[in-house]
Design a protein around this motif. Structure first.
Motif, PDB file in Angstrom:
ATOM      1  N   LYS A 169       0.858  -1.181   0.000  1.00 13.27           N
ATOM      2  CA  LYS A 169       0.000   0.000   0.000  1.00 13.27           C
ATOM      3  C   LYS A 169       0.895   1.232   0.000  1.00 13.27           C
ATOM      4  CE  LYS A 169      -4.188  -1.870   2.061  1.00 13.27           C
ATOM      5  NZ  LYS A 169      -5.254  -1.661   3.075  1.00 13.27           N
ATOM      6  N   VAL A 170       0.801   2.001  -1.046  1.00 13.02           N
ATOM      7  CA  VAL A 170       1.657   3.173  -1.210  1.00 13.02           C
ATOM      8  C   VAL A 170       0.884   4.427  -0.835  1.00 13.02           C
ATOM      9  CG1 VAL A 170       3.106   4.504  -2.787  1.00 13.02           C
ATOM     10  CG2 VAL A 170       2.905   2.016  -3.066  1.00 13.02           C
ATOM     11  N   GLY A 171       1.480   5.237   0.018  1.00 14.49           N
ATOM     12  CA  GLY A 171       0.899   6.524   0.376  1.00 14.49           C
ATOM     13  C   GLY A 171       1.561   7.626  -0.428  1.00 14.49           C
ATOM     14  N   LEU A 172       0.790   8.584  -0.872  1.00 15.01           N
ATOM     15  CA  LEU A 172       1.300   9.738  -1.613  1.00 15.01           C
ATOM     16  C   LEU A 172       1.178  10.963  -0.729  1.00 15.01           C
ATOM     17  CD1 LEU A 172       2.261  11.103  -4.275  1.00 15.01           C
ATOM     18  CD2 LEU A 172      -0.161  11.348  -4.886  1.00 15.01           C
ATOM     19  N   VAL A 173       2.291  11.656  -0.498  1.00 15.35           N
ATOM     20  CA  VAL A 173       2.294  12.861   0.336  1.00 15.35           C
ATOM     21  C   VAL A 173       2.627  14.062  -0.536  1.00 15.35           C
ATOM     22  CG1 VAL A 173       3.405  14.046   2.265  1.00 15.35           C
ATOM     23  CG2 VAL A 173       2.915  11.596   2.425  1.00 15.35           C
TER      24      VAL A 173
ATOM     25  N   ALA B 199      -4.985   1.081 -12.720  1.00 14.32           N
ATOM     26  CA  ALA B 199      -5.589   1.487 -11.448  1.00 14.32           C
ATOM     27  C   ALA B 199      -4.768   2.569 -10.763  1.00 14.32           C
ATOM     28  CB  ALA B 199      -5.713   0.270 -10.531  1.00 14.32           C
ATOM     29  N   ASN B 200      -5.429   3.365  -9.945  1.00 14.17           N
ATOM     30  CA  ASN B 200      -4.743   4.347  -9.127  1.00 14.17           C
ATOM     31  C   ASN B 200      -3.692   3.647  -8.266  1.00 14.17           C
ATOM     32  OD1 ASN B 200      -4.099   6.499  -7.294  1.00 14.17           O
ATOM     33  ND2 ASN B 200      -5.687   5.715  -5.921  1.00 14.17           N
ATOM     34  N   PRO B 201      -2.409   4.024  -8.365  1.00 19.08           N
ATOM     35  CA  PRO B 201      -1.359   3.304  -7.638  1.00 19.08           C
ATOM     36  C   PRO B 201      -1.206   3.707  -6.180  1.00 19.08           C
ATOM     37  CG  PRO B 201      -0.371   5.035  -8.961  1.00 19.08           C
ATOM     38  CD  PRO B 201      -1.849   5.068  -9.258  1.00 19.08           C
ATOM     39  N   PHE B 202      -1.976   4.709  -5.714  1.00 18.40           N
ATOM     40  CA  PHE B 202      -1.795   5.227  -4.357  1.00 18.40           C
ATOM     41  C   PHE B 202      -3.010   4.898  -3.496  1.00 18.40           C
ATOM     42  CE2 PHE B 202       0.368   8.178  -7.333  1.00 18.40           C
ATOM     43  CZ  PHE B 202       1.682   7.844  -6.990  1.00 18.40           C
TER      44      PHE B 202
ATOM     45  N   ASN C  14     -10.631  11.445  -8.596  1.00 17.64           N
ATOM     46  CA  ASN C  14     -10.540  10.815  -9.921  1.00 17.64           C
ATOM     47  C   ASN C  14      -9.806   9.473  -9.846  1.00 17.64           C
ATOM     48  OD1 ASN C  14     -11.488  12.815 -12.218  1.00 17.64           O
ATOM     49  ND2 ASN C  14     -10.464  14.053 -10.669  1.00 17.64           N
ATOM     50  N   ALA C  15      -9.798   8.858  -8.667  1.00 19.53           N
ATOM     51  CA  ALA C  15      -9.038   7.616  -8.480  1.00 19.53           C
ATOM     52  C   ALA C  15      -9.509   6.483  -9.373  1.00 19.53           C
ATOM     53  CB  ALA C  15      -9.103   7.186  -7.012  1.00 19.53           C
ATOM     54  N   LEU C  16     -10.768   6.502  -9.783  1.00 15.36           N
ATOM     55  CA  LEU C  16     -11.271   5.452 -10.668  1.00 15.36           C
ATOM     56  C   LEU C  16     -10.768   5.617 -12.102  1.00 15.36           C
ATOM     57  CD1 LEU C  16     -14.931   5.217  -9.351  1.00 15.36           C
ATOM     58  CD2 LEU C  16     -13.216   3.403  -9.270  1.00 15.36           C
ATOM     59  N   HIS C  17     -10.235   6.808 -12.411  1.00 15.14           N
ATOM     60  CA  HIS C  17      -9.707   7.092 -13.754  1.00 15.14           C
ATOM     61  C   HIS C  17      -8.414   7.878 -13.585  1.00 15.14           C
ATOM     62  CE1 HIS C  17     -13.665   5.808 -15.218  1.00 15.14           C
ATOM     63  NE2 HIS C  17     -14.187   6.616 -14.318  1.00 15.14           N
TER      64      HIS C  17
ATOM     65  N   ALA D  69     -15.032   6.141  -5.211  1.00 14.21           N
ATOM     66  CA  ALA D  69     -13.707   5.534  -5.396  1.00 14.21           C
ATOM     67  C   ALA D  69     -13.335   4.657  -4.210  1.00 14.21           C
ATOM     68  CB  ALA D  69     -12.658   6.623  -5.600  1.00 14.21           C
ATOM     69  N   ILE D  70     -13.696   5.103  -3.008  1.00 11.92           N
ATOM     70  CA  ILE D  70     -13.421   4.308  -1.805  1.00 11.92           C
ATOM     71  C   ILE D  70     -14.262   3.034  -1.811  1.00 11.92           C
ATOM     72  CG2 ILE D  70     -13.628   4.288   0.720  1.00 11.92           C
ATOM     73  CD1 ILE D  70     -13.041   7.346   0.602  1.00 11.92           C
ATOM     74  N   ASN D  71     -15.530   3.164  -2.134  1.00 12.37           N
ATOM     75  CA  ASN D  71     -16.428   2.004  -2.140  1.00 12.37           C
ATOM     76  C   ASN D  71     -15.985   0.941  -3.148  1.00 12.37           C
ATOM     77  OD1 ASN D  71     -17.999   3.281  -0.218  1.00 12.37           O
ATOM     78  ND2 ASN D  71     -19.534   4.008  -1.685  1.00 12.37           N
ATOM     79  N   GLU D  72     -15.421   1.395  -4.287  1.00 11.19           N
ATOM     80  CA  GLU D  72     -15.025   0.451  -5.336  1.00 11.19           C
ATOM     81  C   GLU D  72     -13.581  -0.023  -5.190  1.00 11.19           C
ATOM     82  OE1 GLU D  72     -16.217   1.368  -9.307  1.00 11.19           O
ATOM     83  OE2 GLU D  72     -18.019   2.464  -8.669  1.00 11.19           O
ATOM     84  N   GLY D  73     -12.908   0.374  -4.108  1.00 15.52           N
ATOM     85  CA  GLY D  73     -11.574  -0.138  -3.816  1.00 15.52           C
ATOM     86  C   GLY D  73     -10.443   0.546  -4.548  1.00 15.52           C
ATOM     87  N   ALA D  74     -10.718   1.663  -5.224  1.00 19.48           N
ATOM     88  CA  ALA D  74      -9.651   2.379  -5.925  1.00 19.48           C
ATOM     89  C   ALA D  74      -8.833   3.253  -4.988  1.00 19.48           C
ATOM     90  CB  ALA D  74     -10.248   3.246  -7.035  1.00 19.48           C
ATOM     91  N   LEU D  75      -9.313   3.438  -3.762  1.00 21.82           N
ATOM     92  CA  LEU D  75      -8.666   4.329  -2.798  1.00 21.82           C
ATOM     93  C   LEU D  75      -9.053   3.898  -1.393  1.00 21.82           C
ATOM     94  CD1 LEU D  75      -7.099   7.168  -2.588  1.00 21.82           C
ATOM     95  CD2 LEU D  75      -9.378   8.160  -2.302  1.00 21.82           C
ATOM     96  N   ASP D  76      -8.095   3.945  -0.479  1.00 21.58           N
ATOM     97  CA  ASP D  76      -8.395   3.666   0.927  1.00 21.58           C
ATOM     98  C   ASP D  76      -8.809   4.934   1.667  1.00 21.58           C
ATOM     99  OD1 ASP D  76      -7.794   1.050   0.491  1.00 21.58           O
ATOM    100  OD2 ASP D  76      -6.030   0.973   1.786  1.00 21.58           O
ATOM    101  N   ALA D  77      -8.098   6.042   1.403  1.00 22.06           N
ATOM    102  CA  ALA D  77      -8.415   7.265   2.140  1.00 22.06           C
ATOM    103  C   ALA D  77      -7.777   8.488   1.506  1.00 22.06           C
ATOM    104  CB  ALA D  77      -7.949   7.154   3.594  1.00 22.06           C
ATOM    105  N   LEU D  78      -8.425   9.628   1.712  1.00 20.57           N
ATOM    106  CA  LEU D  78      -7.865  10.944   1.388  1.00 20.57           C
ATOM    107  C   LEU D  78      -7.766  11.724   2.688  1.00 20.57           C
ATOM    108  CD1 LEU D  78      -7.101  13.401  -0.427  1.00 20.57           C
ATOM    109  CD2 LEU D  78      -9.561  13.882  -0.606  1.00 20.57           C
ATOM    110  N   ALA D  79      -6.635  12.392   2.894  1.00 15.49           N
ATOM    111  CA  ALA D  79      -6.419  13.174   4.109  1.00 15.49           C
ATOM    112  C   ALA D  79      -6.038  14.601   3.746  1.00 15.49           C
ATOM    113  CB  ALA D  79      -5.320  12.540   4.961  1.00 15.49           C
ATOM    114  N   ILE D  80      -6.652  15.566   4.419  1.00 14.90           N
ATOM    115  CA  ILE D  80      -6.350  16.989   4.219  1.00 14.90           C
ATOM    116  C   ILE D  80      -6.075  17.607   5.586  1.00 14.90           C
ATOM    117  CG2 ILE D  80      -7.272  19.228   3.485  1.00 14.90           C
ATOM    118  CD1 ILE D  80      -8.876  17.756   1.363  1.00 14.90           C
ATOM    119  N   THR D  81      -4.944  18.265   5.722  1.00 13.47           N
ATOM    120  CA  THR D  81      -4.533  18.818   7.012  1.00 13.47           C
ATOM    121  C   THR D  81      -4.757  20.318   7.064  1.00 13.47           C
ATOM    122  OG1 THR D  81      -2.874  17.078   7.293  1.00 13.47           O
ATOM    123  CG2 THR D  81      -2.610  19.061   8.626  1.00 13.47           C
TER     124      THR D  81
END
Length: 390
Positions: A7-11, A38-41, A60-63, A137-149
Motif C-alpha cells: 500500500k503506497v501513500g502519496l504525500v 488502477a490508481n497506484p496510491f 478521480n481515483a477510478l480514472h 472511489a473508496i467504495n469500489e476499492g480504488a482508494l483507501d483514504a484521502l487526508a487533508i490537514t
C-alpha cells in the motif's frame, strides 16, 4: 502465488504555485502506467496547495490517468485572477484598507480579513472537484483514504481530516490529531488559507488556516491510514544558497525576502525533519531482534522523495513579468520582484507560463527516475510502457 502489492501513500506538501511541479511528476507516473491502470496510491495526503492536487487525484481515483491530465490542464491555464482578485480596483481598495487599519491601530470595526481575496479559487475548485466521486472511489476499492490537514487557530492544533474505508481509526498526538470527516471544499480552502494572505475558514467550532503551519509530522497521516510505503513529491531542491564573498557589501533583507524565507520554512522544513525522524525509526527497527520487533508496535516504512532538479527561484525570475500590473506594483513595494525576493515570487506566481515550466520540470524529473518509481509503487518494469523525455 503473486504477493499483494504494497500500500503506497502519496504525500503532497504545500508550496503555493510550486505545487504545479507535483502535477508534473504525477504526469510522469501516469505516462509510465498503461492506459486505464488502477490508481497506484492507496492513501493520498495533501496540505495547502498540495491538498488541491491530492483532492483532485483522489476524486478521480477510478480514472487515474485521465484525472492526472485534467489536473495538469488546470495548472497549464492558471492565472492569478483565477486564484485571487487581482484587478487594480480591488488591490487598491485592499491596500488602502490595510493602511487605514494600521494607522487607526485596528480600531476600525471592519478590519480586513486578508491581504488577498481567494474567492476565484473557490469558484474554480467548485467547478473542477466533484467530492461525490471520492466515496465512490473508496467504495469500489480504488482508494483507501484521502487526508487533508488544516491548522486550528483556537485549539492551536494540526488536524488531519480524512475520509476513507471502514475500520480506519482516528489518532491523537501532541497538538495533532486525525479526525474522520465527510470532506468538502471548505476543507481545501482552510488548508490553503495562508495567514494574512488568504482568509481563514470556519470548520465546526473554530477557524482554520494553512495546514502547513503546525504540521510537525507530514507523513504521519498516511502511516496512520495504512500506508506501507510513502512517495513524497517535494517542491524545493536542497542546494544551499552560496554565501557572499568575504568583505562584500550585503544589503539588508527586504520584506519580500523575509516573507519568502518564512514561506519556505512553513512549507518545506517540516517534511525534511519528518523524513529524518522516519529514517532514524527505520534504522532502530532494523537493529531489533525478532522478539523485540514483535513486542514493539513499529514497522519499517520505505520512503521515496522526488524534488526539483532545478532551482525554482530562477524559473520564477524568468516569468515575473506575467503578473498583472496591479500585483507587480504590490510586489515591487515589498521587494518581491528583486532577485532577493525570488523565494516569495516562486510561491505566489500563479501564472500559466511559470506553471507550465514547473509541470515540464516535474514530468522530466519523474521520467528520469522511471525504474525506481515503478519498482517503488509495485507496478514493476513489465507493466511500464516506453516513454521519451522530449
Amino acid at each position: 502465488m503473486t504477493p499483494p502489492r504494497p500500500k503506497v501513500g502519496l504525500v503532497l506538501p504545500g508550496g503555493g504555485a510550486r505545487a504545479a511541479y507535483q502535477a508534473g511528476v504525477l504526469q510522469a507516473v501516469a505516462e509510465l502506467l498503461p492506459a486505464g491502470h488502477a490508481n497506484p496510491f492507496a492513501v493520498i495526503s495533501g496540505t495547502s496547495a498540495g491538498a488541491i492536487n491530492a483532492a483532485f487525484i483522489a476524486t478521480n481515483a477510478l480514472h487515474f490517468n485521465a484525472g492526472v491530465e485534467q489536473l495538469a490542464a488546470i495548472w497549464e491555464h492558471i492565472h492569478s485572477d483565477r486564484v485571487f482578485k487581482s484587478d487594480t480596483l480591488t488591490v487598491l481598495k485592499t491596500g488602502l484598507h490595510w493602511l487605514f487599519t494600521v494607522l487607526s491601530a485596528g480600531l476600525d470595526r471592519h478590519n480586513p480579513l486578508s491581504l488577498l481575496d481567494n474567492a476565484p479559487l473557490r469558484r474554480l475548485l467548485e467547478q473542477r472537484i466533484e467530492f461525490t466521486r471520492l466515496q465512490q472511489a473508496i467504495n469500489e476499492g480504488a482508494l483507501d483514504a484521502l487526508a487533508i490537514t488544516c491548522s486550528g487557530y483556537t485549539s492551536a492544533r494540526s488536524i488531519c481530516f480524512y475520509q476513507g474505508k471502514p475500520g480506519l481509526k482516528p489518532w491523537h498526538r501532541t497538538r495533532r490529531l486525525g479526525q474522520p470527516a465527510e470532506l468538502r471544499l471548505d476543507h481545501i480552502m482552510a488548508s490553503v488559507a495562508l495567514p494574512v494572505i488568504f482568509p481563514a475558514v470556519r470548520l465546526g467550532r473554530e477557524y482554520f488556516g494553512d495546514g502547513s503551519l503546525r504540521q510537525a509530522a507530514p507523513m504521519s497521516p498516511v502511516v496512520h491510514l495504512g500506508a506501507e510505503r510513502i512517495l513524497v513529491i517535494g517542491v524545493r531542491n536542497e542546494l544551499a544558497n552560496a554565501l557572499p564573498a568575504e568583505g562584500a557589501a550585503i544589503a539588508y533583507p527586504s520584506l519580500g525576502q523575509i516573507a519568502g524565507y518564512l514561506l519556505d520554512v512553513v512549507f518545506s522544513d517540516s517534511i525534511y525533519a519528518d523524513l529524518e525522524r522516519l529514517q532514524r525509526i527505520n534504522s532502530t527497527i532494523s537493529r531489533m531482534s525478532r522478539q523485540e520487533s514483535e513486542e514493539q508496535p513499529l514497522k519499517i516504512i520505505d520512503t521515496m522523495v522526488i524534488v526539483p532538479s532545478a532551482d525554482i527561484r530562477e524559473i520564477a525570475q524568468r516569468h515575473k513579468h506575467e503578473f498583472p500590473r496591479s500585483v507587480r506594483v504590490l510586489f515591487r513595494g515589498v521587494g518581491g520582484l528583486h532577485r532577493s525576493g525570488s523565494q516569495l515570487l516562486s510561491y505566489l506566481l500563479f501564472e500559466a507560463g511559470y506553471c507550465r515550466e514547473l509541470l515540464e520540470l516535474g514530468r522530466k524529473d519523474g521520467l528520469a527516475q522511471a525504474g525506481k518509481i515503478m519498482e517503488f509503487i509495485g507496478a514493476g518494469r513489465s507493466e511500464a510502457i516506453p516513454v521519451t523525455t522530449g
